[in-house]
Design an enzyme around this catalytic site. Structure first.
Site, PDB file in Angstrom:
ATOM      1  N   LYS A 191       0.837  -1.208   0.000  1.00  0.00           N
ATOM      2  CA  LYS A 191       0.000   0.000   0.000  1.00  0.00           C
ATOM      3  C   LYS A 191       0.869   1.254   0.000  1.00  0.00           C
ATOM      4  O   LYS A 191       0.709   2.144  -0.839  1.00  0.00           O
ATOM      5  CB  LYS A 191      -0.938   0.009   1.216  1.00  0.00           C
ATOM      6  CG  LYS A 191      -1.967   1.118   1.151  1.00  0.00           C
ATOM      7  CD  LYS A 191      -2.602   1.410   2.485  1.00  0.00           C
ATOM      8  CE  LYS A 191      -1.853   2.514   3.181  1.00  0.00           C
ATOM      9  NZ  LYS A 191      -2.443   2.975   4.432  1.00  0.00           N
ATOM     10  N   ASP A 210      -6.455   0.565   0.498  1.00  0.00           N
ATOM     11  CA  ASP A 210      -6.566   0.900   1.919  1.00  0.00           C
ATOM     12  C   ASP A 210      -7.951   0.453   2.388  1.00  0.00           C
ATOM     13  O   ASP A 210      -8.673  -0.235   1.657  1.00  0.00           O
ATOM     14  CB  ASP A 210      -6.341   2.402   2.142  1.00  0.00           C
ATOM     15  CG  ASP A 210      -7.558   3.212   1.725  1.00  0.00           C
ATOM     16  OD1 ASP A 210      -8.371   2.709   0.917  1.00  0.00           O
ATOM     17  OD2 ASP A 210      -7.721   4.333   2.227  1.00  0.00           O
TER      18      ASP A 210
END
Ligand code: SF4
Length: 293
Positions: A191, A210
């Site tokens: 991420k 996310d």
């Protein structure tokens, strides 16, 4: 009524209607009425057909209406992307930063924390420690008070100091620009790496997943997976590569503005009639029980 006295109903063909009329009169009228009758028949046919159709069982999504539905159909995905473009033009990362290093640190700090809070902490932090070297010279405990308000500050301190040291030891003090290299840095998973690659370097190597992307792409049936890495793989298959970066930013904005975790604001949502999420608060389309966060 005695048998045999039942008045005859006019036949559907209209054959009996003509009986009492003179052939010429009938001919003229029929000719005049023909276009009107044609129009009426056109309108009436579908109505009659729909009335004749068997009723759907109440409360159950009709199998017939889902037949052929493909949530990953390119037309549907493109429509979602177009509407997101219209609603969130120019969407980008909300974390304030002036360099790849600042963005890397801000992203590490943003785990389990709001971007607003991180943006309050980082200006002071980067003024106090303006270079990668300044961070690398710290012991993690020394950094803790400066980032305490972002939560999980012990782990985050270790990650930030470790990242600074790794950059100096292995990457000449520069943030690398490949996924493989970024993943070698302490505190950096896919991420964070995708945020840095996409936002700073404009390199679309993957899709940022996310909590918002995870929740909303499941609601939109773009994935059935729960694991962020699997979700990312699913999204990379259905979303064109040139949209990977902006899509994540748009979905994150959407998750903050409308598609919030509890009680999403579906009545205001531009994706409403494309969304069959099980936990919608308002819907004009059928609900799919499996489309849930
Ligand atoms: S319709 Fe509701 S659940 Fe679906 S994307 Fe919009 S806000 Fe989210």
């Amino acid at each position: 009524m005695p048998r045999g006295l039942t008045p005859r109903q006019p036949s559907r063909s209209g054959r009996h209607d003509k009986v009492a009329q003179s052939p010429q009169r009938t001919k003229g009228r029929t000719a005049k009425a023909a276009p009107i009758l044609k129009k009426v028949a056109k309108v009436a046919a579908p109505i009659a057909a729909s009335k004749a159709a068997p009723k759907k069982p109440a409360g159950k999504p009709a199998a017939a209406s889902r037949k052929g539905y493909n949530p990953l159909a390119p037309e549907r995905v493109n429509e979602i992307l177009n509407r997101l473009d219209q609603r969130y033009p120019g969407a980008t990362c909300a974390l304030h930063h002036n360099s790849a290093w600042e963005l890397l640190v801000a992203t590490i700090l943003s785990a389990q924390c709001t971007d607003v809070r991180v943006n309050m902490v980082t200006p002071v932090l980067f003024q106090k420690y303006p270079t990668v070297e300044a961070f690398a010279a710290l012991e993690p405990e020394e950094l803790e008070p400066d980032i305490r308000s972002t939560g999980f500050f012990r782990n985050k301190s270790k990650s930030v100091v470790g990242a600074a040291r790794k950059l100096l030891s292995d990457f000449g003090g520069q943030v690398p620009r490949t996924m493989d290299e970024l993943l070698q840095i302490p505190g950096v998973a896919r991420k964070t790496a995708n945020v840095v690659l996409g936002t700073w370097f404009k390199i679309a190597d993957g899709v940022v997943v996310d909590t918002h992307v995870q929740r909303i792409t499941r609601r939109l049936e773009l994935t059935k997976n729960e694991d962020p890495q699997k979700i990312e793989q699913d999204l990379m298959k259905v979303i064109p590569r040139n949209k990977w970066i902006v899509f994540a930013h748009q979905i994150i904005l959407h998750g903050r503005a409308l598609c919030i975790a509890r009680k999403p604001k579906c009545a205001d949502c531009p994706l409403e009639n494309l969304c069959h999420a099980a936990d919608k608060t308002w819907s004009t389309v059928e609900i799919h029980k499996s489309a849930k966060p």
